[in-house]
Design an enzyme around this catalytic site. Sequence first.
Site, short mmCIF file in Angstrom:
data_model
loop_
_atom_site.label_atom_id
_atom_site.label_comp_id
_atom_site.label_asym_id
_atom_site.label_seq_id
_atom_site.Cartn_x
_atom_site.Cartn_y
_atom_site.Cartn_z
N PRO A 1 0.84 -1.22 0.00
CA PRO A 1 0.00 0.00 0.00
C PRO A 1 0.87 1.26 0.00
O PRO A 1 1.79 1.38 0.79
CB PRO A 1 -0.78 -0.10 1.31
CG PRO A 1 -0.68 -1.53 1.73
CD PRO A 1 0.61 -2.05 1.18
N GLU A 2 0.57 2.16 -0.90
CA GLU A 2 1.28 3.44 -0.98
C GLU A 2 0.39 4.53 -0.38
O GLU A 2 -0.74 4.26 0.00
CB GLU A 2 1.61 3.76 -2.45
CG GLU A 2 2.58 2.79 -3.09
CD GLU A 2 4.03 3.00 -2.64
OE1 GLU A 2 4.32 4.06 -2.05
OE2 GLU A 2 4.84 2.09 -2.85
N ARG B 1 1.99 -10.79 6.01
CA ARG B 1 3.45 -10.79 6.13
C ARG B 1 3.95 -10.14 7.41
O ARG B 1 5.15 -10.11 7.67
CB ARG B 1 4.07 -10.13 4.88
CG ARG B 1 3.75 -10.95 3.63
CD ARG B 1 4.33 -10.34 2.39
NE ARG B 1 5.80 -10.30 2.43
CZ ARG B 1 6.54 -9.77 1.48
NH1 ARG B 1 5.97 -9.21 0.43
NH2 ARG B 1 7.85 -9.78 1.58
N ARG C 1 20.79 18.85 -1.56
CA ARG C 1 20.95 17.41 -1.75
C ARG C 1 21.90 17.09 -2.90
O ARG C 1 21.99 17.83 -3.88
CB ARG C 1 19.58 16.78 -2.03
CG ARG C 1 18.57 17.02 -0.91
CD ARG C 1 18.98 16.37 0.37
NE ARG C 1 19.01 14.93 0.24
CZ ARG C 1 18.07 14.11 0.73
NH1 ARG C 1 17.06 14.59 1.41
NH2 ARG C 1 18.16 12.82 0.54
#
Length: 277
Positions: A2-3, A113, A158
């Site tokens: 699931p995102e 899981r 970054r």
Amino acid sequence: MPELPEVEVCRRGIAPELEGEVVRAIVQRAAKLRQPIPGELRELLPGCRIVAVRRRGKYLLIDCRRAGVEGTLIIHLGMSGNLRFVPADLPPEKHDHFDLVLPGQTLRFADPRRFGVVLWQPGAPATVEQHPLLAILGIEPLADEFTGDWLHAALARRHGPVKPVLMDSHMVVGIGNIYAAESLFRAGISPLRAASRISRLRCASLVDAIRATLSDAIAAGGSSIRDYVHSDGGAGCFQIQAGVYDRAGEPCLRCGGAIRQIRQGGRSTYYCPACQR
Ligand SMILES: [Zn+2]
């Protein structure tokens, strides 16, 4: 797995049926998922009114309150978890680890899981942000504070190519592999471009693209909210209309050129070398 859009659709599905209800009981069938499930939930939660159902990143936050108890139930669906409403007397199946029993129905958490979490953070709703799992999270991509200027300033600090940086949840939460690829395609930005070398203007386009990509996915799932939390199906990922993701060698929807697949940070990246610069 699931995102963010799946978790947001799950939140929208369960919130109207949880908010205002009073918890009758907790049934806990597993001692631990990714982390131990706090045993005290069985004493704390019964009698609590559910004040709000919120989301932070991919964590669902269920604010609970009764006399002498205030806190937030934190649920993460992990790799394979799902939440669904079932009749209280429906016998549990093998992977049904946790029930929130309400008047008339039960919210059941299944997680084959066991990578999910069920945790408790005591205190007023805002204090949940101090939980170690949440304190490290970056900005919400759908929040008003996530702007082109914000992203430009964040990317300037970054190193390396933009796509792995976008997927870093310490900076922005919820931009998984698919959504990073699709957002960069929409914005016409190469996943290989140095994060620190994207202009302010293009950062604004990228923010728009990220919001649109996530919003489209939420809308795609939104039409099936009822099925989502009431059927016994898994948390399945939504089918988004992919421009580049998993389309290696296929024609670009914009220019007709071949979509290229490369590896970045151990993940597959898909992009159009002609449309994305
Ligand atoms: Zn193209």
